[in-house]
Design an enzyme around this catalytic site. Structure first.
Site, PDB file in Angstrom:
ATOM      1  N   ARG A 169      -4.686  -1.991  -6.047  1.00 46.94           N
ATOM      2  CA  ARG A 169      -5.326  -3.071  -5.291  1.00 46.94           C
ATOM      3  C   ARG A 169      -6.311  -3.861  -6.155  1.00 46.94           C
ATOM      4  NH1 ARG A 169      -9.485  -2.178  -0.177  1.00 46.94           N
ATOM      5  NH2 ARG A 169      -9.007  -4.103   0.973  1.00 46.94           N
ATOM      6  N   SER A 195      -7.677  -9.467   1.486  1.00 44.57           N
ATOM      7  CA  SER A 195      -6.923  -8.260   1.156  1.00 44.57           C
ATOM      8  C   SER A 195      -7.051  -7.314   2.339  1.00 44.57           C
ATOM      9  CB  SER A 195      -7.495  -7.612  -0.117  1.00 44.57           C
ATOM     10  OG  SER A 195      -6.948  -6.324  -0.319  1.00 44.57           O
ATOM     11  N   SER A 196      -5.927  -6.983   2.958  1.00 43.86           N
ATOM     12  CA  SER A 196      -5.956  -6.130   4.150  1.00 43.86           C
ATOM     13  C   SER A 196      -6.350  -4.703   3.795  1.00 43.86           C
ATOM     14  CB  SER A 196      -4.586  -6.118   4.830  1.00 43.86           C
ATOM     15  OG  SER A 196      -4.225  -7.401   5.276  1.00 43.86           O
ATOM     16  N   MET A 197      -6.786  -3.957   4.804  1.00 46.26           N
ATOM     17  CA  MET A 197      -7.093  -2.548   4.617  1.00 46.26           C
ATOM     18  C   MET A 197      -5.872  -1.822   4.053  1.00 46.26           C
ATOM     19  SD  MET A 197      -8.930  -1.901   8.306  1.00 46.26           S
ATOM     20  CE  MET A 197      -9.078  -0.128   8.059  1.00 46.26           C
TER      21      MET A 197
END
Length: 398
Positions: free
Chosen positions: A39, A101-103
């Site tokens: 990520r 940015s999603s979980m």
């Protein structure tokens, strides 16, 4: 962009992966992708992690606070990466979060539910940082993944990050609502931006039996849910899987509400007054987290706004989106009945209260008992338990 090499020895990332695996969110077939697609690679130096408790975003800059930056990256929290469609400048948060940015738990739950297999072709709608496209390209091969993003600057940054990892999905700048015909047909379409209407183009661009997985909701409020649709002929049918919160597709953010305009059309002193025995816990703050989603399904062309509590009172407003109807319910601690004001052609609170009773009479069904059918013409019907039985049209607000 990140200017130096990323830290590789990160206990926080290792711990996050373990938690995701143990919870079942990260399935074993996606574990190698989690390990390979970091990520951190996809995040800018200045970003705004979202605090799930305070519901606020506070800037963290890797150049000034690298430990804080990595702590946020390796936490299961959403991170805002753009405000106000790129017009925002400065370290403070902007007005509207427009890319993020999603979980990690959400990302890998979606990838698990997408149920891909070797050789499948996937359209990723809403490139954002590029992490989801990168995960799909790692799993399926770059040639099988197309990702589309409406913002050219966001798309270019994602492409650069993907290339830096040796991943080369087709990166397209365009309106995700239209899909991308040039690489169709697809086996799967995954949207990581919220929609209010399933685009007919997506159905046409899928192979028979293909799957759409997307965050879907109405204009009512934040009550969205993931829907998993399977193409059957010229239609798509499927159930909702869980409540979610995603940024909306830019073309489907919904109309703005002018509070003053509603009160000018129907002043408070002229409104119809009544009371209701329904409580704040039942309608707003209680354990029924699926209720806003249900209200959105059954109370068309309506927007809810929940105000902050002040001096023991909390007003909840409802606005008609096709006329100047409005309603306000004032919940006060210690009072057995809340005060209600309603104005305009509709009695919005009466509609909301009626749907609440309908929902409770059926056992307070959660989102997984609801489903959606989308025709070739884009018309949508929601249903409870069975698409052939209790169903109703879902109205779309531009």
């Amino acid at each position: 962009m990140i200017s130096d090499a990323l830290r590789t020895d990160r206990p926080g990332r290792t711990a996050l992966g373990r938690v995701l695996l143990e919870s079942g969110v990260l399935s074993s077939d996606w574990a190698p992708t989690f390990a390979a697609v970091d990520r951190a690679t996809f995040l800018p130096e200045l970003m705004w992690p979202y605090d799930m408790t305070t519901r606020a975003s506070v800037a963290v800059d890797r150049r000034e606070d690298p430990d804080g930056w990595y702590a946020a990256v390796d936490s299961d929290v959403p991170i805002v990466t753009q405000w106000d469609d790129g017009a925002h400048r400065g370290p403070g948060p902007g007005r509207l979060a427009t890319s993020s940015s999603s979980m990690p738990s959400v990302v890998y739950a979606l990838l698990r539910d997408l149920d891909v297999a070797e050789g499948m072709r996937v359209l990723d709608v809403g490139t954002g940082t590029g992490e989801t496209a990168g995960a799909l390209a790692h799993r399926l091969g770059s040639g099988n993944v197309t990702t589309v993003e409406v913002d050219g600057t966001v798309s270019a940054a994602a492409r650069e990050r993907l290339c830096g990892l040796g991943l080369y999905p087709e990166v397209v700048v365009g309106d995700g609502f239209e899909g991308h015909l040039g690489s169709a047909p697809y086996d799967r379409i995954l949207a990581t931006v919220g929609i209010r209407r399933v685009p007919p183009a997506w159905i046409r661009q899928l192979r028979p039996g293909g799957v759409i997985l997307a965050p879907w909701g109405t204009s009512f409020g934040n009550g969205d849910a993931m829907v998993r649709l399977e193409v059957e002929g010229e239609a798509a049918v499927g159930s909702f899987t869980r409540c979610v919160e995603f940024m909306k597709l830019r073309a489907q953010r919904g109309p703005a509400v002018d509070h003053g305009g509603y009160l000018a059309a129907g002043p408070l002193e002229d409104a119809e007054r009544s009371t209701t025995p329904l409580t704040e816990e039942e309608i707003v703050t209680g354990p029924f987290t699926d209720l806003p989603f249900v209200l959105g399904l059954r109370v068309p062309h309506c927007r809810q706004a929940v105000a902050d509590r002040r001096e023991g009172a909390r007003p909840v407003w409802f606005y008609g989106l096709t006329d100047r109807s409005w309603a306000c319910v004032m919940f006060r601690g210690g009072e057995r009945h809340a005060s209600v004001w309603q104005s305009g052609p509709r009695r919005l609170w009466d509609e909301v209260a009626g749907v609440y009773r309908w929902w409770r009479e059926r056992g307070s069904p959660d989102v997984t008992r609801f489903g959606l059918t989308v025709g070739a013409d884009g018309r949508q019907h929601a249903w409870l338990d069975d698409p052939a039985h209790e169903r109703w049209p879902v109205q779309h607000d531009a």
